[in-house]
Design an enzyme around this catalytic site. Structure first.
Site, PDB file in Angstrom:
ATOM      1  N   ARG A  48       3.870  -6.119  15.655  1.00  0.00           N
ATOM      2  CA  ARG A  48       4.542  -6.782  16.782  1.00  0.00           C
ATOM      3  C   ARG A  48       3.554  -6.980  17.920  1.00  0.00           C
ATOM      4  NH1 ARG A  48       8.721  -9.420  17.871  1.00  0.00           N
ATOM      5  NH2 ARG A  48      10.185  -7.945  17.014  1.00  0.00           N
ATOM      6  N   ILE A  62       6.408  -1.981  26.509  1.00  0.00           N
ATOM      7  CA  ILE A  62       7.563  -1.515  25.728  1.00  0.00           C
ATOM      8  C   ILE A  62       7.325  -1.832  24.251  1.00  0.00           C
ATOM      9  CG2 ILE A  62      10.071  -1.624  25.483  1.00  0.00           C
ATOM     10  CD1 ILE A  62      10.291  -2.505  28.356  1.00  0.00           C
ATOM     11  N   PRO A  63       6.448  -1.057  23.603  1.00  0.00           N
ATOM     12  CA  PRO A  63       6.179  -1.329  22.193  1.00  0.00           C
ATOM     13  C   PRO A  63       7.398  -1.056  21.309  1.00  0.00           C
ATOM     14  CG  PRO A  63       4.901   0.574  22.956  1.00  0.00           C
ATOM     15  CD  PRO A  63       5.656   0.054  24.131  1.00  0.00           C
ATOM     16  N   HIS A  64       7.605  -1.931  20.332  1.00  0.00           N
ATOM     17  CA  HIS A  64       8.717  -1.781  19.390  1.00  0.00           C
ATOM     18  C   HIS A  64       8.364  -2.518  18.104  1.00  0.00           C
ATOM     19  CE1 HIS A  64       9.335  -5.346  21.875  1.00  0.00           C
ATOM     20  NE2 HIS A  64       9.991  -5.888  20.863  1.00  0.00           N
ATOM     21  N   GLY A  65       9.125  -2.278  17.069  1.00  0.00           N
ATOM     22  CA  GLY A  65       8.830  -2.864  15.762  1.00  0.00           C
ATOM     23  C   GLY A  65       9.279  -4.307  15.634  1.00  0.00           C
TER      24      GLY A  65
END
Length: 141
Positions: A48, A62-65
Site C-alpha cells: 500500500r 496512517i499505514p494500512h493494508g
C-alpha cells in the site's frame, strides 16, 4: 473511537526507524503481536505504501493494508507507534504512525475518527509528543 480497537500493548512511544519501510514494518509487527493480523498483512502494508503514501499531515502517517489483505485481519485494531527522531516520509517528517487493521469497511469510521483528532492541532500535538501510553489511550478513546 471504540476502546477495544487500541490494545495498550500496541502503543509504543520510543521507537526508531531508519526508513519509511522500516517504520511501516514496525507498525505491522505490532498489529501481528497483539493478534489483530496475520503475518502477510505486514507485506500488504508495505505494498500500500509503495502505491500511495499514507502520510496525512501534521507529522502523522496512517499505514494500512491493501483491500486484498482484508482476509489477513483477525479483528479491527489500531497501533500507535511514535518515532521521536522522525522519519523521512517522501520529503515529509513523520514522528507518529497510526497503523490500521480493518476487516470489511471497518477502516472508514476509523479513518474518520483519526482525521477528526489529527485536524485539531492541539490533539495532534498531544499525540506527537506523548511519552506515556496513557496519554495516547486518553486522546484516542
Amino acid at each position: 473511537m471504540r476502546e477495544d480497537l487500541l490494545d495498550p500493548r500496541a502503543v509504543l512511544l520510543h521507537e526508531s526507524a531508519a526508513s519509511r519501510e522500516e517504520a511501516v514494518r514496525r507498525c505491522g509487527r505490532v498489529l501481528v503481536d497483539v493478534g489483530a493480523v496475520a503475518e502477510p498483512y505486514v507485506e500488504a502494508m508495505l505494498e500500500r505504501e509503495r502505491t500511495i503514501s499514507t502520510y496525512v499531515g501534521e507529522g502523522v502517517a496512517i499505514p494500512h493494508g491493501t483491500a486484498a489483505s482484508k482476509q489477513d485481519v483477525a479483528r479491527d485494531a489500531i497501533c500507535v507507534v511514535r518515532f521521536p527522531g522522525g522519519i523521512d516520509w517522501d520529503g515529509e517528517r513523520v514522528t507518529l504512525c497510526v497503523g490500521i487493521a480493518a476487516a470489511g469497511d471497518g477502516h472508514v469510521p476509523l479513518l474518520a475518527a483519526l482525521a477528526e483528532i489529527l485536524l485539531d492541532p492541539d490533539r495532534a500535538r498531544t499525540l506527537r509528543e506523548a511519552t506515556e501510553p496513557g496519554q495516547v489511550l486518553k486522546e484516542l478513546t
